[in-house]
Design a protein around this motif. Structure first.
Motif, short mmCIF file in Angstrom:
data_model
loop_
_atom_site.label_atom_id
_atom_site.label_comp_id
_atom_site.label_asym_id
_atom_site.label_seq_id
_atom_site.Cartn_x
_atom_site.Cartn_y
_atom_site.Cartn_z
N GLN A 102 -17.99 -8.03 -2.69
CA GLN A 102 -16.67 -8.64 -2.50
C GLN A 102 -16.00 -8.04 -1.27
O GLN A 102 -15.42 -8.75 -0.45
N ARG A 103 -16.09 -6.72 -1.15
CA ARG A 103 -15.54 -6.05 0.03
C ARG A 103 -16.25 -6.53 1.30
O ARG A 103 -15.62 -6.75 2.34
N GLU A 104 -17.57 -6.70 1.20
CA GLU A 104 -18.36 -7.13 2.36
C GLU A 104 -17.90 -8.50 2.86
O GLU A 104 -17.81 -8.73 4.07
N VAL A 105 -17.60 -9.40 1.92
CA VAL A 105 -17.12 -10.73 2.32
C VAL A 105 -15.81 -10.61 3.09
O VAL A 105 -15.63 -11.22 4.15
N ILE A 106 -14.89 -9.82 2.55
CA ILE A 106 -13.58 -9.66 3.20
C ILE A 106 -13.75 -9.05 4.59
O ILE A 106 -13.13 -9.49 5.57
N GLN A 107 -14.61 -8.05 4.70
CA GLN A 107 -14.86 -7.42 6.00
C GLN A 107 -15.49 -8.41 6.98
O GLN A 107 -15.15 -8.43 8.17
N THR A 108 -16.39 -9.25 6.48
CA THR A 108 -17.04 -10.26 7.33
C THR A 108 -16.01 -11.25 7.86
O THR A 108 -16.05 -11.62 9.05
N THR A 110 -11.02 -4.76 -11.19
CA THR A 110 -9.67 -4.38 -11.61
C THR A 110 -8.65 -4.72 -10.52
O THR A 110 -9.02 -4.99 -9.38
N ARG A 111 -7.40 -4.67 -10.90
CA ARG A 111 -6.33 -4.91 -9.92
C ARG A 111 -6.35 -3.84 -8.83
O ARG A 111 -6.10 -4.13 -7.66
N ASP A 112 -6.65 -2.61 -9.21
CA ASP A 112 -6.72 -1.53 -8.22
C ASP A 112 -7.84 -1.79 -7.21
O ASP A 112 -7.68 -1.53 -6.01
N TRP A 113 -8.97 -2.28 -7.70
CA TRP A 113 -10.08 -2.61 -6.80
C TRP A 113 -9.68 -3.72 -5.83
O TRP A 113 -9.98 -3.67 -4.64
N ALA A 114 -8.99 -4.72 -6.36
CA ALA A 114 -8.53 -5.83 -5.52
C ALA A 114 -7.65 -5.31 -4.39
O ALA A 114 -7.79 -5.72 -3.23
N ARG A 115 -6.74 -4.41 -4.72
CA ARG A 115 -5.86 -3.83 -3.69
C ARG A 115 -6.67 -3.01 -2.69
O ARG A 115 -6.44 -3.08 -1.48
N GLU A 116 -7.62 -2.23 -3.21
CA GLU A 116 -8.42 -1.35 -2.35
C GLU A 116 -9.19 -2.11 -1.28
O GLU A 116 -9.29 -1.67 -0.13
N ILE A 117 -9.73 -3.27 -1.65
CA ILE A 117 -10.56 -4.01 -0.69
C ILE A 117 -9.75 -5.03 0.12
O ILE A 117 -10.30 -5.73 0.97
N GLY A 118 -8.45 -5.11 -0.16
CA GLY A 118 -7.59 -5.99 0.63
C GLY A 118 -7.55 -7.43 0.18
O GLY A 118 -7.22 -8.32 0.97
N ALA A 119 -7.84 -7.68 -1.11
CA ALA A 119 -7.73 -9.04 -1.64
C ALA A 119 -6.25 -9.38 -1.86
O ALA A 119 -5.41 -8.49 -2.00
N ASP A 120 -5.96 -10.66 -1.90
CA ASP A 120 -4.57 -11.11 -2.11
C ASP A 120 -4.22 -11.26 -3.58
O ASP A 120 -3.04 -11.26 -3.94
N GLY A 121 -5.25 -11.41 -4.41
CA GLY A 121 -4.99 -11.61 -5.83
C GLY A 121 -6.13 -11.12 -6.69
O GLY A 121 -7.24 -10.87 -6.20
N TYR A 122 -5.83 -10.99 -7.97
CA TYR A 122 -6.82 -10.51 -8.95
C TYR A 122 -6.72 -11.39 -10.19
O TYR A 122 -5.62 -11.63 -10.70
#
Length: 216
Positions: free
Chosen positions: A160-166, A186-198
């Motif tokens: 998931q992080r890789e997609v955001i970085q790409t 988790t919500r914390d993971w979503a924040r960590e990788i820079g997602a907008d929502g969880y």
């Protein structure tokens, strides 16, 4: 029958998952001249939202949630001829969804796609184990408002992080909102990788999509 009473009966039929009663109500509503857009927004969608709350509260279980989503989707299909002539009707937005690379689980993703579609989104499902490069290609091609990334295994969460970085490296990250979900997410993971929502589950995925679209 007053419009408010009619819409409450539509909502109730969705919550009871009474397919025949719901189909009859929608047919009668159209025959009586009730705005099909009103039936969708103030009847079907609100009913499905109530079902989502029941699921979140563990008052109903997954098979019932799926049944409600399928039922509303079928009724929405039957309303397409009326809605196509309504200049005020449009899909909420385009939602691109995929299970990330290395993960072949897609039951949860499929349920999210079903409920999003029933709630008024145009959904494009890329399937399972989708590489970041393919997701980037589809983001460029389709220009979705929202991208949903599912991972059911802790070992595939980094994808998931890789997609955001790409997307960031390609300069298109700011063009699409991203929601992540899946059992270990988790919500914390979503924040960590820079997602907008969880999205904790399918019903909250719809709620978060509406939030990101400014609809709630």
């Amino acid at each position: 029958m007053e419009t408010e009473e009619y819409l409450n009966r539509v909502i109730d039929a969705v919550v009871r998952m009474d397919k025949k009663d719901l189909a009859d109500l929608v047919s009668k509503g159209i025959a009586q001249g009730i705005d099909p857009l009103l039936i969708v927004n103030e009847g079907l969608t609100l009913g499905l939202r109530k079902v989502g709350v029941l699921f979140a509260d563990e008052a109903i279980f997954l098979p019932e949630l799926v049944l409600a989503g399928q039922m509303v989707t079928e009724v929405m299909e039957s309303l397409k001829p009326q809605l196509s002539g309504d200049k005020n009707y449009k899909k909420k937005g385009l939602f691109l969804i995929a299970t990330v690379k290395g993960d072949v689980h897609e039951i949860g993703k499929n349920l999210v796609a079903l409920l999003l579609s029933a709630s008024g989104y145009e959904v494009v499902d890329l399937g399972k184990s989708v590489p970041a490069e393919t997701i980037l290609e589809k983001v460029n091609e389709l220009s979705p408002q929202i991208l949903g990334l599912s991972a059911l295994l802790s070992t595939t969460m980094p994808a998931q992080r890789e997609v955001i970085q790409t997307l960031e490296e390609a300069g298109v990250r700011e063009k699409v909102k991203i929601i992540v979900g899946g059992a270990p997410v988790t919500r914390d993971w979503a924040r960590e990788i820079g997602a907008d929502g969880y999205a904790e589950d399918a019903s909250t995925a719809v709620d978060d999509a509406d939030r990101l679209m400014g609809l709630s």
